[in-house]
Scaffold this active site. Structure first.
Site, PDB file in Angstrom:
ATOM      1  N   GLY A 183       0.844  -1.194   0.000  1.00 26.06           N
ATOM      2  CA  GLY A 183       0.000   0.000   0.000  1.00 26.06           C
ATOM      3  C   GLY A 183       0.877   1.241   0.000  1.00 26.06           C
ATOM      4  CD  GLN A 212       3.274   5.754   2.940  1.00 22.11           C
ATOM      5  OE1 GLN A 212       2.310   5.208   2.418  1.00 22.11           O
ATOM      6  NE2 GLN A 212       4.270   5.078   3.470  1.00 22.11           N
ATOM      7  CG  HIS A 254      -0.640   0.827   7.470  1.00 23.14           C
ATOM      8  ND1 HIS A 254       0.298   0.471   8.418  1.00 23.14           N
ATOM      9  CD2 HIS A 254       0.005   1.672   6.607  1.00 23.14           C
ATOM     10  CE1 HIS A 254       1.441   1.089   8.149  1.00 23.14           C
ATOM     11  NE2 HIS A 254       1.296   1.813   7.049  1.00 23.14           N
ATOM     12  CD  GLU A 255      -1.244   2.185   2.843  1.00 25.99           C
ATOM     13  OE1 GLU A 255      -0.907   3.370   2.688  1.00 25.99           O
ATOM     14  OE2 GLU A 255      -0.432   1.281   3.150  1.00 25.99           O
ATOM     15  CG  HIS A 288      -0.031   6.529   5.669  1.00 25.70           C
ATOM     16  ND1 HIS A 288       1.074   7.082   6.254  1.00 25.70           N
ATOM     17  CD2 HIS A 288       0.276   5.220   5.469  1.00 25.70           C
ATOM     18  CE1 HIS A 288       2.013   6.159   6.416  1.00 25.70           C
ATOM     19  NE2 HIS A 288       1.548   5.012   5.951  1.00 25.70           N
ATOM     20  CB  CYS A 333       5.127   2.195   7.600  1.00 33.25           C
ATOM     21  SG  CYS A 333       4.585   3.663   6.727  1.00 33.25           S
ATOM     22  CG  LEU A 334       6.563   1.087   1.533  1.00 37.61           C
ATOM     23  CD1 LEU A 334       5.999   1.405   0.151  1.00 37.61           C
ATOM     24  CD2 LEU A 334       7.668   0.049   1.434  1.00 37.61           C
TER      25      LEU A 334
HETATM   26 ZN    ZN Z   1       2.505   3.169   5.963  1.00 36.55          ZN
END
Ligand code: ZN
Length: 196
Positions: free
Chosen positions: A45, A50, A147-148, A151, A105-106
């Site tokens: 995701g 991000q 999770h997304e 963000h 998380c990226l």
């Molecule tokens: Zn994340």
């Protein structure tokens, strides 16, 4: 085009995203670039903050989770095809008893922690053609969405762990924001931004 992924510590990750409409400039191109960026970083995701844009847009491709051995055939099929664009998403309802899953998380490379969330959600969103959908998600599909979704609300999974665990990873998070990390994808670090 692969975009740099914004690292922990950048204020854009703390902004509540604004809704967008079909006139948002170069939206198709942005979605294409976000997909390329997510796949390049082997993520499931990626949310617009991000890549530096505080708007209510995120993408998910949960198909890598379909390889998990412990899944029912039904869950496997759901995850395999869970590849979507979510615009102006809302969570209408969250149900069930909270369950724990090890999240990453990226924007926060090399940090993984157990996070508890509810297992069943009812959501509403627009797809890339601005068609409205209402869906019920369960298990891992719900997990990735939550999770997304966090963000675009300016929330990170590390906000949801215990005070003790937060203390344990504090130094690691500081290092990430200073660029002291080796991610195998392109990143943008807040403290290095003005030092060109
Ligand atoms: Zn994340």
């Amino acid at each position: 085009m692969i975009l740099p992924i914004v690292a922990y510590g950048d204020p854009v990750l703390r902004k509540v995203g604004v809704e967008i409409d079909a006139n948002f400039p170069d939206l198709k191109e942005l979605i294409t670039n976000m997909k390329e960026t997510m796949y390049n970083a082997s993520g499931v995701g990626l949310a617009a903050p991000q890549i530096g844009k505080a708007i209510r847009l995120f993408i998910i491709d949960a198909s890598p989770f379909a390889e998990d051995e412990d899944l029912s055939d039904e869950d496997r099929a759901t995850l395999k095809s869970f590849n979507k664009v979510f615009i102006n998403a809302k969570i209408l309802e969250e149900d069930g008893e909270e369950w724990s899953f090890n999240e990453g998380c990226l924007s926060i490379p090399d940090v993984r922690e157990d996070v508890t969330r509810k297992p069943k959600i009812t959501i509403e969103y627009k797809d890339e053609d601005f068609k409205t959908h209402t869906e019920v998600l369960e298990g891992l599909a719900a997990r990735v969405f939550q999770h997304e979704y966090d963000h675009i609300e300016g929330i990170l999974f590390t906000d949801k762990i215990s005070t003790l665990k937060k203390r344990l990873i504090k130094r690691k998070l500081e290092n990430i924001s200073k660029g002291k990390i080796n991610a195998d994808y392109r990143m943008r670090f807040p403290s290095l931004k003005n030092k060109k």
